[in-house]
Each structure stands twice: as structure tokens, then as C-alpha cells.
Design a protein around this motif. Structure first.
Motif, PDB file in Angstrom:
ATOM      1  N   THR A 139       0.835  -1.197   0.000  1.00 34.99           N
ATOM      2  CA  THR A 139       0.000   0.000   0.000  1.00 34.99           C
ATOM      3  C   THR A 139       0.872   1.249   0.000  1.00 34.99           C
ATOM      4  O   THR A 139       2.096   1.186   0.164  1.00 34.99           O
ATOM      5  CB  THR A 139      -0.914   0.022   1.229  1.00 34.99           C
ATOM      6  N   ASN A 141       0.935   3.401   2.345  1.00 36.27           N
ATOM      7  CA  ASN A 141       1.510   3.504   3.681  1.00 36.27           C
ATOM      8  C   ASN A 141       2.745   2.618   3.813  1.00 36.27           C
ATOM      9  O   ASN A 141       3.754   3.015   4.395  1.00 36.27           O
ATOM     10  CB  ASN A 141       0.470   3.121   4.736  1.00 36.27           C
ATOM     11  N   ASP A 142       2.682   1.392   3.256  1.00 42.75           N
ATOM     12  CA  ASP A 142       3.843   0.499   3.266  1.00 42.75           C
ATOM     13  C   ASP A 142       5.008   1.124   2.514  1.00 42.75           C
ATOM     14  O   ASP A 142       6.168   1.011   2.926  1.00 42.75           O
ATOM     15  CB  ASP A 142       3.488  -0.844   2.623  1.00 42.75           C
ATOM     16  N   GLU A 154       1.786   1.937  11.089  1.00 36.12           N
ATOM     17  CA  GLU A 154       0.350   1.818  11.334  1.00 36.12           C
ATOM     18  C   GLU A 154      -0.354   3.171  11.202  1.00 36.12           C
ATOM     19  O   GLU A 154      -1.171   3.555  12.028  1.00 36.12           O
ATOM     20  CB  GLU A 154       0.087   1.204  12.715  1.00 36.12           C
ATOM     21  N   GLY A 155      -0.008   3.908  10.133  1.00 36.71           N
ATOM     22  CA  GLY A 155      -0.666   5.180   9.862  1.00 36.71           C
ATOM     23  C   GLY A 155      -0.074   6.375  10.568  1.00 36.71           C
ATOM     24  O   GLY A 155      -0.451   7.521  10.285  1.00 36.71           O
ATOM     25  N   LYS A 177      -6.012   9.759   6.042  1.00 32.56           N
ATOM     26  CA  LYS A 177      -4.855   8.917   5.741  1.00 32.56           C
ATOM     27  C   LYS A 177      -5.231   7.508   5.310  1.00 32.56           C
ATOM     28  O   LYS A 177      -4.367   6.743   4.880  1.00 32.56           O
ATOM     29  CB  LYS A 177      -3.914   8.878   6.954  1.00 32.56           C
ATOM     30  N   SER A 178      -6.518   7.162   5.399  1.00 36.99           N
ATOM     31  CA  SER A 178      -6.929   5.853   4.881  1.00 36.99           C
ATOM     32  C   SER A 178      -6.733   5.791   3.367  1.00 36.99           C
ATOM     33  O   SER A 178      -6.671   4.702   2.786  1.00 36.99           O
ATOM     34  CB  SER A 178      -8.389   5.565   5.235  1.00 36.99           C
ATOM     35  N   ASP A 181      -3.810   3.654   2.425  1.00 42.98           N
ATOM     36  CA  ASP A 181      -4.044   2.205   2.425  1.00 42.98           C
ATOM     37  C   ASP A 181      -4.781   1.763   1.173  1.00 42.98           C
ATOM     38  O   ASP A 181      -4.713   0.604   0.775  1.00 42.98           O
ATOM     39  CB  ASP A 181      -4.838   1.787   3.664  1.00 42.98           C
ATOM     40  N   GLN A 182      -5.503   2.689   0.550  1.00 48.49           N
ATOM     41  CA  GLN A 182      -6.272   2.367  -0.647  1.00 48.49           C
ATOM     42  C   GLN A 182      -5.468   2.601  -1.927  1.00 48.49           C
ATOM     43  O   GLN A 182      -5.935   2.264  -3.015  1.00 48.49           O
ATOM     44  CB  GLN A 182      -7.553   3.209  -0.668  1.00 48.49           C
ATOM     45  N   LEU A 238      -8.509  -7.589   3.438  1.00 51.83           N
ATOM     46  CA  LEU A 238      -8.693  -6.350   2.691  1.00 51.83           C
ATOM     47  C   LEU A 238      -9.084  -6.714   1.264  1.00 51.83           C
ATOM     48  O   LEU A 238      -8.462  -7.568   0.637  1.00 51.83           O
ATOM     49  CB  LEU A 238      -7.406  -5.525   2.698  1.00 51.83           C
ATOM     50  N   TYR A 257     -13.947  -0.371  -1.492  1.00 53.26           N
ATOM     51  CA  TYR A 257     -12.905  -0.885  -0.603  1.00 53.26           C
ATOM     52  C   TYR A 257     -13.536  -1.377   0.687  1.00 53.26           C
ATOM     53  O   TYR A 257     -14.443  -0.735   1.249  1.00 53.26           O
ATOM     54  CB  TYR A 257     -11.910   0.253  -0.321  1.00 53.26           C
ATOM     55  N   LYS A 259     -12.381  -3.481   4.499  1.00 50.45           N
ATOM     56  CA  LYS A 259     -11.295  -4.013   5.332  1.00 50.45           C
ATOM     57  C   LYS A 259     -11.862  -4.463   6.669  1.00 50.45           C
ATOM     58  O   LYS A 259     -12.661  -3.766   7.290  1.00 50.45           O
ATOM     59  CB  LYS A 259     -10.219  -2.950   5.555  1.00 50.45           C
TER      60      LYS A 259
END
Length: 480
Positions: A139, A141-142, A154-155, A177-178, A181-182, A238, A257, A259
Motif C-alpha cells: 500500500t 503507507n507500506d 500503522e498510519g 490517511k486511509s 491504504d487504498q 482487505l 474498498y 477491510k
């Protein structure tokens, strides 16, 4: 936690601040060929829970230095394509450290050309993602957690030396910030990290991350699906569906989406406070999280030509349930090694939230002038009911019990517009513009038992700002 526990927590934090012994940890990184390794992340972690303290990035010659705050810390050194190394903070001079290639990350054949390239460009440190192994990060974030100068756990995103950044995707400010992740890492072209933002950003902004995505190729209708599942303390799933339709300069895209996840957090904390008496507080906390999130997005963009484009995007995010269970929190308080108080707390908190985000933009060029316009609307509604059962026994006293039930209701409204003009001047660039923001926040806090005071408040704010900035290769002049 009972009153004495809260007091001890505060006293401990105040007294421990006076016991901190700082030292500078330094070293030099080299690669397999004994060449300096620049732009590697060097992060200081607190033990025993490995929380982020501070970080830095190695210089062009591979050297680094950072200040520790306590001997009970650890240095983590990482760079894309290399095995991560952990070092104690003592001795302070770590000397020359050689990182070895991570063949699992690179694949069976180590191809150095697949490593991302980082360079300094103007006010930013730019990392190219497209065509590198960072495309497989997962993602958004990753991906950020692997970018030089950035920590994303973790965000919780931090830029080394600057704190929490403002994040932009294709020039649009990320308010939830989600979104990261998307966003799949293989859709990202590059990431820019700015440690010293110019005056076009608010004075409270100490760092900016600008994410550029790849330009979609081809025409017609496209569809893809991203699915992930894994097991930690429980199953995490997810699922994301994306579609896109392109024709000429017209681009329509959407996303669905979902999760569902489960995780736990276990902590054991011992605090020692030296006053006229010696206070020791031993606490054990176990928190379980059961989370569900759903999102949808619809985006429309039109590029008239290479000089003019406009568009709009709507995001819907819903958290039907984020259930936290505290089971248990046990605390023992000792005074001069004698038990002073014992407490036991269990309970739960549930979060339900709905968010709507609307953005419209225009990017244009007229002659040598550039125009950047953004307008945002944000609406959210959050409910937080909570119930805690507290039991505490003072030394020599009897068991006391109480239940504390609270409910917190919050709704937010935000409107924001920003307009920036730019023009090349005297070998540099002149930019000026303005921003308007309106916010309205209502918060209601209620306690059923009357142990805590009920509270209702409303905050409204209108903010207008303007800026003028000239930047050249060797100088920058700002006025706002």
C-alpha cells in the motif's frame, strides 16, 4: 486509573526528564562493494516496545549522527535492497557498518538497476518508485515506510527532524490517511519529501510529502482487484475493486474498498519515581481491536491539452465498528516497597464514523504563468460510547468499585480553497497566492453516572492567508 496512579504517571514523566543522559551516536554505512551508502534510514527506537524516537538519513558519504536520550534505546539501519541492521547505542561510535544485499527482497537474481533512485531536487528529496522494487511494497503507507527520511508505522507518519507532514497526492491534500491504504504502491511514480516547506504552506507545517501517481495508459474500460489476507492475533482481510474509463482527455475512475481486521496490544510498564518516598507503579495493559472499514471513491478528470486540466473527486468512508476491549489493565502501586494501592480495570470503547470528502481542482499554464487551484469540502460525524469498570483497593482499605459510562459525539465541517500563481524570474521562480479555510466543530461529552462533568462546545473559525515567495538556486525570499 485511580487518582494516585494518574499523579504518579505525571510525576514519573517529570522526574525522568531530569535523568536523561544524551549522547551522539555516529557511524558510516557502506555497501557490498565498500562504497558509501547514502540516503539510508537510521532510526532510534525506544525499548522494549520499539517505538519511534527520532531518525536521520545518511549523507552522500554514508555518514550519520543522531542524539540519543537514554541508554535503553536501539538503532535500526535500513535501506531498500539491503538487510536491516540493529545496533545498541553504546558505544556511541558505531564505526563503519557494511550492509549486505537482501536477496529475498531483490529476487533470486540481484539486479541493482531495480533499486530506487533518490536525489535532491530543489526543496525536496525525490525517490523514484516506478520501475523499482518499491512498486512491490504493498500500500501507499507500506511504501512511505521505505522512503528515505520517513517513518510510517500503522498510519503514524513522521518525517525525520520535522514531525507529522502534510501529504499531497497529485497536488491534492490528503485529509484522510486511509487513502494511503487504498493506494497501491505500483500505481505510484515518485515520492517527494520536503523538510523546509515554503511560505505557500501554513506556518504550522514543518514537512510535506508529495506523491505523484503514474499516468494511466491506453483508452477504454479497465478493471482490477486487490485482495489481501493475513493472520496476526486474528485474521485481517482487505478487498478493493477499481475501475477506470478513458477516452481522449476524459478520465473517469472509481473504487470500492472493504477491510476487516483484528489485533491486540500488550504492554507491561514499570515506573519508578524518587521523591521523599520511593514510588513504583507496575502496570499491565491488554487491548484488543476489532475493526471494520468500507470506502468508495468516484473521480472525474479532463485534460483539455498539456496546459489545462481540471477535475473533481468524491470520497465516502464509513467505519461501522471499531471495537476496543480493555481486558484487563492491572496496576500495583508501591510506596517504599510496601503495597499502597491495587487497581483492576476492564471495559470497552466503540467508534462509529462517517466521512465525506469532495475536491475540485484546476491546473493550467498561460504563457509563462502557472496556475494551481484547489477547493475542498470535508464533513464527518463520529460517535464514541465507552464503558469502564474500575476496582481499586487502597492499602489497609476495602475494595471499591465504580462504573464509568461516557459518550462522545463529534461532527466536523471544513471548507478550504487555495490559489497559487507562479512565474520564472531572474533565474528563479516567483510564486504568490492565497488560502481561505472555514471550520466548524461540535463536540458533546456525556457521563451517565455524573462522575465526570458533561461538556458541550462549538468551535467556528475563518482563516485567510496570502503569501509571496521568490526562490532561486542559492537564495529564497519569503513574505506572508
Amino acid at each position: 486509573m485511580h487518582t494516585i496512579g494518574k499523579a504518579l504517571l505525571l510525576l514519573c514523566s517529570l522526574t525522568s526528564a531530569g535523568e536523561i543522559v544524551a549522547q551522539t551516536v555516529s557511524g558510516k554505512l557502506i555497501d557490498d562493494n565498500k562504497q558509501p551508502l547514502p540516503y539510508a534510514n537510521v532510526v532510534l527506537l525506544a525499548l522494549p516496545d520499539s517505538t519511534f524516537v527520532t531518525g536521520t538519513v545518511t549523507a552522500e558519504d554514508g555518514t550519520f549522527s543522531l542524539n540519543t536520550t537514554t541508554p535503553n534505546q536501539l538503532v535500526r539501519i535500513s535501506s531498500i535492497g539491503y538487510n536491516t541492521v540493529y545496533k545498541p547505542v553504546q558505544p556511541a561510535n558505531l564505526g563503519v557498518i557494511q550492509l549486505t544485499s537482501d536477496t529475498q527482497q531483490l529476487g533470486e537474481v540481484v539486479v541493482k538497476a531495480d533499486l530506487p533512485k533518490t536525489r535532491v531536487k530543489g526543496d525536496a528529496m525525490v525517490t523514484t518508485v516506478a520501475g523499482s522494487i518499491l512498486e512491490n511494497a504493498g500500500t501507499g503507507n507500506d511504501l512511505l515506510n521505505k522512503i528515505p527520511g520517513v517513518s510510517a508505522n500503522e498510519g503514524d507518519i513522521k518525517v525525520f527532524g520535522a514531525g507529522t507532514p502534510e501529504i499531497y497526492i497529485n497536488g491534492r491534500k490528503v485529509r484522510d490517511k486511509s487513502e494511503l491504504d487504498q493506494l497501491a504502491s505500483d500505481n505510484i511514480k515518485s515520492v517527494e519529501v520536503v523538510n523546509n516547506p515554503g511560505s505557500r504552506y501554513d506556518a504550522t507545517v514543518n514537512a510535506v510529502i508529495r506523491i505523484q501517481t503514474k499516468k494511466p495508459q491506453g483508452e477504454g474500460f479497465g478493471f482490477n482487484n486487490r485482495f489481501y489476507t493475513g493472520y496476526g492475533y486474528g485474521w485481517n482481510v482487505l478487498d478493493q475493486y477499481n475501475f477506470n474509463y478513458r477516452k481522449g482527455g476524459f478520465d473517469l475512475s472509481g473504487m470500492l474498498y472493504g477491510k476487516k481486521g483484528y489485533t491486540e496490544d500488550h504492554k507491561t510498564i514499570t515506573q519508578k519515581t524518587l521523591l521523599d518516598k520511593t514510588w513504583i507503579q507496575d502496570s499491565y495493559l491488554c487491548t484488543q481491536y476489532d475493526m471494520k472499514d468500507i470506502s468508495a471513491m468516484l473521480s472525474l478528470n479532463y485534460q483539455f491539452n498539456e496546459n489545462h486540466s481540471l477535475g473533481a473527486r468524491y470520497d465516502y468512508d464509513r467505519t461501522p465498528e471499531r471495537h476496543e476491549t480493555v481486558d484487563p489493565m492491572n496496576t500495583l502501586v508501591y510506596q517504599d516497597d510496601a503495597l499502597y494501592e491495587e487497581s483492576h480495570t476492564t471495559g470497552w470503547r466503540n467508534t462509529q464514523e462517517t466521512r465525506h470528502t469532495l475536491n475540485a481542482y484546476y491546473n493550467g499554464r498561460v504563457g509563462d504563468w502557472t496556475i494551481d487551484f484547489n477547493a475542498d469540502g470535508f464533513w464527518s460525524d463520529t460517535k464514541n460510547p465507552q464503558e469502564m469498570q474500575e476496582q481499586f483497593t487502597p492499602a489497609g482499605g476495602s475494595l471499591e468499585k465504580q462504573t464509568v459510562t461516557t459518550k462522545n459525539l463529534t461532527d466536523n465541517t471544513l471548507y478550504a480553497t487555495k490559489l497559487v500563481f507562479g512565474h520564472p524570474l531572474w533565474g528563479g521562480n516567483l510564486s504568490f497566492g492565497g488560502e481561505y479555510t472555514y471550520t466548524n466543530r461540535n463536540n458533546a461529552y456525556m457521563n451517565v453516572e455524573g462522575i465526570l462533568d458533561n461538556n458541550n462546545n462549538n468551535i467556528k473559525e475563518n482563516s485567510t492567508s496570502a503569501f509571496l515567495e521568490y526562490a532561486a538556486a542559492s537564495a529564497s525570499y519569503r513574505h506572508s
